[in-house]
Design a protein around this motif. Structure first.
Motif, PDB file in Angstrom:
ATOM      1  N   ILE A  15      18.178  20.384  11.402  1.00 54.55           N
ATOM      2  CA  ILE A  15      17.842  19.990   9.949  1.00 54.55           C
ATOM      3  C   ILE A  15      17.082  19.442   9.075  1.00 54.55           C
ATOM      4  O   ILE A  15      15.647  18.740   9.877  1.00 54.55           O
ATOM      5  N   ALA A  16      17.359  19.568   7.797  1.00 52.73           N
ATOM      6  CA  ALA A  16      16.340  19.208   6.709  1.00 52.73           C
ATOM      7  C   ALA A  16      16.644  17.972   5.992  1.00 52.73           C
ATOM      8  O   ALA A  16      17.759  18.858   5.544  1.00 52.73           O
ATOM      9  N   GLU A  56      23.610  19.301  -0.525  1.00 51.31           N
ATOM     10  CA  GLU A  56      22.422  19.562  -0.973  1.00 51.31           C
ATOM     11  C   GLU A  56      21.246  18.991  -0.513  1.00 51.31           C
ATOM     12  O   GLU A  56      20.253  19.038  -0.959  1.00 51.31           O
ATOM     13  N   GLU A  57      21.607  18.315  -0.270  1.00 53.20           N
ATOM     14  CA  GLU A  57      20.662  16.585   0.567  1.00 53.20           C
ATOM     15  C   GLU A  57      20.995  16.569   1.994  1.00 53.20           C
ATOM     16  O   GLU A  57      19.310  16.734   2.630  1.00 53.20           O
ATOM     17  N   ILE A  58      21.526  17.254   2.796  1.00 49.88           N
ATOM     18  CA  ILE A  58      21.178  18.291   4.135  1.00 49.88           C
ATOM     19  C   ILE A  58      21.400  19.511   4.518  1.00 49.88           C
ATOM     20  O   ILE A  58      22.688  19.760   4.237  1.00 49.88           O
ATOM     21  N   ARG A  59      20.513  19.734   4.856  1.00 52.49           N
ATOM     22  CA  ARG A  59      20.468  21.810   4.660  1.00 52.49           C
ATOM     23  C   ARG A  59      20.262  21.539   6.410  1.00 52.49           C
ATOM     24  O   ARG A  59      19.979  21.027   7.531  1.00 52.49           O
ATOM     25  N   PHE A  60      21.016  22.887   6.702  1.00 50.44           N
ATOM     26  CA  PHE A  60      21.231  23.380   8.175  1.00 50.44           C
ATOM     27  C   PHE A  60      19.827  24.319   8.138  1.00 50.44           C
ATOM     28  O   PHE A  60      19.773  24.942   7.255  1.00 50.44           O
TER      29      PHE A  60
END
Length: 70
Positions: A15-16, A56-60
């Motif tokens: 994740i990013a 929006e804050e934690i992206r796969f």
């Protein structure tokens, strides 16, 4: 390597929180349905299991399957 829809419990999830991938965890079977993420949480200071929800804050980024480990 698999996409989000192909992610299963036991897969390694990347994740990013910004532009670059920088956190990994293991996909789990969330007790309320869906997937969870088992990972080291800096704020908690320990390993935690949280429902796997992206926004929006934690992206796969991606997931990896390691069938030879199972």
């Amino acid at each position: 390597e698999v996409d989000l829809q192909g992610t299963q419990p036991g897969d390694l999830v990347v994740i990013a929180f910004d532009r670059f991938p920088h956190h990994v965890g293991i996909a789990g079977d969330y007790h309320g349905g869906g997937l969870s993420l088992i990972h080291a949480d800096n704020r908690a200071g320990r390993v935690v299991e949280q429902r796997l929800v992206f926004n929006e804050e934690i992206r796969f980024v991606t997931s990896f399957v390691f069938p030879e480990v199972a």
